[in-house]
Every structure is written in structure tokens, then in C-alpha cells.
Write an enzyme that holds these catalytic residues in place. Structure first.
Site, PDB file in Angstrom:
ATOM      1  N   CYS A   2      48.759   1.448  34.428  1.00 52.51           N
ATOM      2  CA  CYS A   2      49.489   0.237  34.037  1.00 52.51           C
ATOM      3  C   CYS A   2      50.651   0.582  33.085  1.00 52.51           C
ATOM      4  O   CYS A   2      50.552   1.496  32.278  1.00 52.51           O
ATOM      5  CB  CYS A   2      48.624  -0.809  33.354  1.00 52.51           C
ATOM      6  SG  CYS A   2      47.455  -1.608  34.449  1.00 52.51           S
ATOM      7  N   LYS A 594      49.882   7.756  37.887  1.00 56.46           N
ATOM      8  CA  LYS A 594      50.301   9.058  37.352  1.00 56.46           C
ATOM      9  C   LYS A 594      49.675   9.338  35.990  1.00 56.46           C
ATOM     10  O   LYS A 594      49.427  10.483  35.646  1.00 56.46           O
ATOM     11  CB  LYS A 594      51.832   9.059  37.242  1.00 56.46           C
ATOM     12  CG  LYS A 594      52.431  10.366  36.792  1.00 56.46           C
ATOM     13  CD  LYS A 594      52.596  11.313  37.937  1.00 56.46           C
ATOM     14  CE  LYS A 594      53.219  12.635  37.534  1.00 56.46           C
ATOM     15  NZ  LYS A 594      52.863  13.689  38.498  1.00 56.46           N
TER      16      LYS A 594
HETATM   17  C1  F6R Z   1      46.775  15.235  41.061  1.00 59.08           C
HETATM   18  C2  F6R Z   1      47.051  14.833  39.698  1.00 59.08           C
HETATM   19  C3  F6R Z   1      45.911  14.525  38.803  1.00 59.08           C
HETATM   20  C4  F6R Z   1      46.246  14.911  37.354  1.00 59.08           C
HETATM   21  C5  F6R Z   1      45.152  14.424  36.401  1.00 59.08           C
HETATM   22  C6  F6R Z   1      45.399  14.860  34.987  1.00 59.08           C
HETATM   23  O1  F6R Z   1      47.948  15.522  41.745  1.00 59.08           O
HETATM   24  O2  F6R Z   1      48.169  14.723  39.311  1.00 59.08           O
HETATM   25  O3  F6R Z   1      44.733  15.134  39.219  1.00 59.08           O
HETATM   26  O4  F6R Z   1      46.377  16.286  37.277  1.00 59.08           O
HETATM   27  O5  F6R Z   1      45.082  13.030  36.456  1.00 59.08           O
HETATM   28  O6  F6R Z   1      46.634  14.404  34.537  1.00 59.08           O
HETATM   29  P1  F6R Z   1      47.358  15.056  33.287  1.00 59.08           P
HETATM   30  O7  F6R Z   1      47.762  16.422  33.650  1.00 59.08           O
HETATM   31  O8  F6R Z   1      48.505  14.150  33.007  1.00 59.08           O
HETATM   32  O9  F6R Z   1      46.340  15.048  32.177  1.00 59.08           O
END
Ligand code: F6R
Length: 599
Positions: A2, A594
Site C-alpha cells: 500500500c 514491491k
Molecule cells: C522477488 C522479490 C521478493 C523480495 C522480498 C524482500 O522478486 O522481490 O522476494 O526480495 O520481498 O524484499 P526486500 O529485499 O525489499 O527486503
């Protein structure tokens, strides 16, 4: 998960375009639904929202035409309540006098809704963003219309981690609160604004105020005021000037951000290596990694970042002869939370720097007195602020939901640190950007062909041996994430211990094979091919391996340690082409976000 954005102007005007652009820049945080609300100078609230992505909903509902003196945008990643009009945000209070939106999770949402219904409030959906609005409304009505007091009282009622923004139609100000979820404010000429993240603020102003947990923000056209939610006292914090680049979320001629970001990998890897040569934090990292004596340091992350930690552990072992423990962030709490202490070091790895699972693990490490190091892409993120020392991934913003270039740079960073610990000449790594570029050029065509073949299957396997096991896991995650096929990544020698029964005529198995492991891998390949499976190799040229597989994606020759990083590229390309071939938008796979700021 969100995204919220709010803006207060000194006079009524067409606010739609700024609300849409800010929303577009937060779209990576959620795209189940989107909504905008504006409040006109005479207090009229215009609320428009719908299920779907901002590009579509904003056109269908003509967001650009919205006028007002205050405005709110919300991008939703569904947790409480299925994606629907009623659950789309922003939300009105019972009588339509207030409008607000949230990011995060109110964990006592169900109980609060039942309470509101018993008290006669108008509850329209089941979303916890609506709960935030009613929680404020309830106290506002009782205390004679004091917004600040109402938000403080609501804070005491709402359990969980969240941030929300809210305004009353008769009040010239916008209010926001932060409890666990990201929030940053901006100040411009005759305006102020607030957002879950910097990218939506920077096109408007570079004067920013970072908000901390437990703070209420009161935004008016010329001021951003902060108050302590506990005692209501005023907090003074000078604004900062942010001079970093404004990342423009443009595809630069590529059909998708994912493909653009894959093609940026050679450049960002080169830039990271350059930066590491001169970063003062590298010495602190190396010192902290070795200060643990015989105790291994921990590498902690989630999802793709965790896979980089797994590869990091191979690098530290094989290059620097040092054991480190790669561990999932929530697992770190459960498995080591009671045994770590002041002598321990944990490196927390997160692209966004906001992943809640990671921040939870940091809390435990802090409580136990251990050292907290951060590896992150988003400067200014919570991880950066909470680290004793941090290293940036220097990738620029990664817009596409699947992590690609940040994974490559996480691996490059660990390899660099391992080289440094080993006293090995890091000049050897300078070949990497060129090799990555060559690998992209050489494997894109073959990756398309493999994607055509595997695209017909709803299940497949990726196998890796030793140092390529993390790449098999990452390749499988990427493929699952953006093609919706089931794909399992495994240690190749484990395949015969059960999963081999999945193999039948034509069943695709991809073997990621590092230099020196080819002869071992041929055994595992043959276990598949003799049972009718189709074996596909991702490896540097190796005649014996070639004669045992049906398809071969040739990775440029390199040393054993660079290979896993290079092999990532064809795996990302296969997932990308398969996703596009299935008519899926790889940048916005269903159900995902993301930045995961929830438990
Ligand atoms: C897959 C992906 C997720 C992130 C995970 C951790 O492509 O992007 O598996 O790697 O949600 O996110 P961060 O690195 O932002 O802690």
C-alpha cells in the site's frame, strides 16, 4: 504494501495530475485498487476509486479533472478485505465529513469494526483503512471536533503497524500518523505533502522532513508540524534537503521495467564495484564481520534478498574461508533470537530497506546488543537508519516488482567483501560488467526459445549444485512470481531423493552448473534424461555436459565465483519471456507488492 500520498495547497486548483503522478510513483507498493479524494475550498469532497491499476482506473474515473485544495491518493495491496470498490481507499467516515487512507495492518480490525457497527457508525467494507477513519471519527465526534486529540485517541485503539493520512472537510489541514510504516513529508512554496516514500515527493519538492514512529504530522500550505502521539507535545525537527537524483520511472524504450532493469545490470554492477573501492563503510563491515571471533556472522533477508544471502555464505566460505549463517529474517528471530549477543554481527539485506520481517529481526538483534549492518538499495530507508553501518546497492530505483538488478548487486557486494576478507585482488572483479553485458547479448535469444518450451508446462524444476543452488532457488522464485507456473529450485543431488518422480516425457529440468561441477552435474542430468525428461543446461561451454543435455544456454567463460552472478541473467530472461508469452505483465504480477511492510 500500500502507498499513501497527501497534499495541501494554499488555494484550490486542479489537483488530479499531481495525485495521479504521485500514485504512479507509488504503484510498486500495491495495485489491487487505487483511489483519489480531493477537498474543495468550500469543503466538498470528491472521492473516486476503483479496482485495478492506476493507469486504467485514473482514465476510467477521470482523476486528472479532480479539483481541490487538499488531496489524497492511495494504492492498495489487499490484506483485510478482497479487492473491491467498498474496500478500495480512500474511505469516508459515516457522514462523509472526513476522508482518509492508510498503509499497513490494523490487526484488531475485526474487533474494531464490530465495535463501530454496535455504536451505529456506517461501515461500508471490511478494510482496515476504513477502520482508521472510523477510529478517528468516533473520538472527533466525542471531543467536540479536535482532530489532533481524536488521532491520539485512535492511536490507542488501533493495534498493528500502519500509517494513515486523513482530513476533515471543514479543516484546512491534512493529518497523518506513523506507527511502523514508512512516512516522509515534503515542504514546497505554498504547499506541503506527505507520502509513504520519497519518489512521489521529489518531483514536487526537495525539502523533506522524515517522520518517526509515534509522530503525528499536521500539514498546512506553509508548514509541517510534528506532535508526539503519547503526550501531544510539539516536536521540532529541521527540514532536510534531499539532493539525490529524481528517478524517472520511464521504461526507456523497453516494453517493461523488468527488461530495462535486467539490461541495467552490467552498468549498476560496474558502478557498485567503483563505489565499494572508495566507501568508508567497507572497512567497518569487514571489521564487524571479523569481530565475532569464532562465531559466524549472520546474513539475514527475505525472498530474493535471502537467496543473495545464501550465495554470500558460499562466497565467504569458499573465497575467504569464513563461515557465515544465511537465515530468513523471521527464522533469525526464532532460531537465534535467544542466543545472539553483543559479540555477534548480523548483516540485514533488503532492497527496499522497509521489509517488516527484516525490521522485526533487527529489533531482536538490537535488544540482544548485537551489531546491525545493512545492505540496502533505498537510501533513507528504515534499514539504513537502523544500521550501525550500511552499504548501498547503488542500483537506482527498481520499479518492477520482481527484483533483478538488486539481486545481482547483492551478490556482487558479497563477492567483493569475500575477496577483501581473503586479501584477494578485487581487480579480478572488474571483468564482471563486461561479462554481464556479453551474457545478456549471448543468452537472450536462447532464453526466448527455452521460454517457449517451458511455457507449455505448468510445473518444472531448477537444479543447482553447491554454489549454484542459490541461483536455482532464485531462478525458480522469479519464474513462479511472474509466470504463475509452479517451479521448484533444489540442490541437484537431492532431486533423486523423491522429486525425481515428477519427471515424465518432456518434463523440463534446468541445470545451473558452475565451472568444475560439470562432471558431477552430468550424473544428475542423466537421472532426468533417462526417464524422458528434458534437460536444459545453463553453464559455460563444456563439451561433455553439452552432449548430455537437450538445450544449452552458454554463459561466457569466467571464474567459478563470477559464474553464479552471470547465470542469473539467462534465468531472469527465461522467466521474463515466459511471463510475456503467457500474456502476463511481469512488472505487476498478481497479488504482490514491491515493499512488504506487513508481518
Ligand atoms: C522477488 C522479490 C521478493 C523480495 C522480498 C524482500 O522478486 O522481490 O522476494 O526480495 O520481498 O524484499 P526486500 O529485499 O525489499 O527486503
Amino acid at each position: 504494501m500500500c502507498g499513501i500520498f497527501g497534499i495541501v495547497m494554499d488555494r484550490e486548483q486542479v489537483l488530479g495530475p499531481v495525485l495521479v503522478e504521485s500514485g504512479r510513483r507509488l504503484a510498486y507498493r500495491g495495485y489491487d485498487s487505487v483511489g483519489c479524494a480531493t477537498v474543495a475550498a468550500d469543503g466538498t469532497i470528491d472521492l473516486r476509486k476503483g479496482v485495478g491499476r492506476i493507469e486504467d482506473v485514473s482514465v476510467q474515473l477521470d482523476f486528472s479533472a479532480m479539483r481541490g485544495i487538499r488531496g489524497i491518493t492511495q494504492l492498495r495491496w489487499a490484506t483485510f478485505g478482497a479487492p473491491s470498490y467498498a474496500n478500495a481507499q480512500p474511505h469516508l467516515d459515516s457522514d462523509g465529513d472526513m476522508v482518509g487512507a492508510h498503509n499497513g495492518n490494523v490487526v484488531n480490525n475485526v474487533q474494531m469494526r464490530e465495535l463501530f457497527i454496535r455504536e451505529g457508525l456506517t461501515v461500508r467494507g471490511s478494510n482496515d483503512g476504513e477502520t482508521c477513519v472510523h477510529a478517528v471519527e468516533r473520538h472527533f465526534d466525542r471531543n467536540g471536533g479536535d482532530m489532533l486529540a481524536a488521532i491520539r485517541a485512535a492511536y490507542a485503539d488501533l493495534e498493528g503497524d500502519y500509517a494513515f493520512v486523513i482530513t476533515h472537510h471543514g479543516d484546512q489541514r491534512l493529518y497523518a500518523i506513523k506507527k511502523g510504516s514508512g512516512l516522509v513529508a515534503g515542504l514546497g512554496d505554498g504547499l506541503s505533502c506527505i507520502s509513504s516514500d520519497l519518489p512521489s515527493i521529489l518531483p514536487i519538492t526537495r525539502r523533506i522532513v522524515r517522520i518517526r514512529d509515534g509522530e503525528i504530522v499536521v500539514l498546512s500550505p506553509n508548514a509541517v508540524e510534528l506532535y508526539n502521539v503519547q503526550d501531544g507535545s510539539r516536536i521540532q525537527r529541521p527540514e532536510e534537503r534531499y539532493d539525490g537524483p529524481i528517478e524517472v520511472a520511464e521504461k526507456g524504450g523497453y516494453p517493461h521495467f523488468m527488461l530495462k532493469e535486467i539490461h541495467e545490470e552490467p552498468t549498476v554492477a560496474g558502478e557498485l564495484l567503483h563505489l565499494l573501492q572508495s566507501s568508508p563503510h567497507v572497512e567497518r563491515f569487514l571489521g564487524a564481520l571479523t569481530a565475532t571471533g569464532d562465531r559466524p556472522a549472520y546474513l539475514v533477508g527475505c525472498g530474493t534478498s535471502y537467496h543473495a544471502c545464501l550465495l554470500g555464505a558460499y562466497y565467504f566460505n569458499q573465497v575467504a574461508h569464513r563461515a557465515v549463517v544465511p537465515v530468513l529474517a523471521p527464522q533469525f528471530i526464532e532460531q537465534y533470537g535467544e542466543s545472539v549477543g553483543p559479540e555477534d554481527t548480523a548483516v540485514f539485506v533488503s532492497q527496499s530497506g522497509e521489509t517488516k520481517d527484516v525490521l522485526n529481526a533487527i529489533k531482536v538483534m538490537r535488544k540482544r546488543g548485537g551489531r546491525v549492518l545493512g545492505v540496502l538499495n533505498v537510501l533513507g530507508s528504515s534499514l539504513m537508519q537502523q544500521s550501525d553501518a550500511y552499504l548501498p546497492l547503488a542500483c537506482g530505483y527498481e520499479i518492477s516488482v520482481p527484483a533483478t538488478k538488486t539481486f545481482v548487486n547483492q551478490c556482487v557486494l558479497f563477492l567483493y567483501l569475500a575477496y577483501r576478507l581473503a586479501g584477494r585482488n578485487t581487480d579480478e572483479l572488474q571483468a564482471l560488467p563486461g561479462l554481464l553485458a556479453q551474457c545478456l547479448a549471448d543468452t537472450d535469444g536462447p532464453a526466448r526459445e527455452v521460454a517457449n518450451y517451458v511455457g507449455k508446462w505448468s510445473a518444472l524444476h531448477y537444479l543447482g549444485y553447491g554454489i549454484t543452488h542459490p541461483i536455482a532457488l532464485e531462478a525458480a522464485l522469479k519464474l513462479k512470481e511472474i509466470t504463475y507456473a509452479h517451479c521448484e529450485g533444489m540442490f541437484s543431488s537431492e532431486f533423486k531423493h523423491g522429486p525425481l518422480s515428477a519427471v515424465h516425457d518432456g518434463y523440463p529440468v534446468l541445470f545451473v552448473t558452475a565451472p568444475q561441477d560439470e562432471m558431477m552435474m552430468i550424473n544428475h542430468v542423466n537421472e532426468v534424461t533417462t526417464r524422458g525428461g528434458r534437460s536444459i543446461a545453463i553453464a559455460a561451454e563444456h563439451p561433455a555436459l553439452r552432449s548430455n543435455v537437450q538445450d544449452y544456454l552458454v554463459v561466457p567463460p569466467s571464474n567459478r565465483f563470477l559464474f553464479p552472478i552471470l547465470a542469473t541473467l539467462p534465468a531472469q530472461l527465461i522467466a521474463y519471456h515466459m511471463s510475456v508469452g503467457r500474456g502476463i505483465d511481469p512488472d505487476f504480477p498478481r497479488n504482490l507488492s514491491k515493499t512488504l511492510t506487513v508481518d
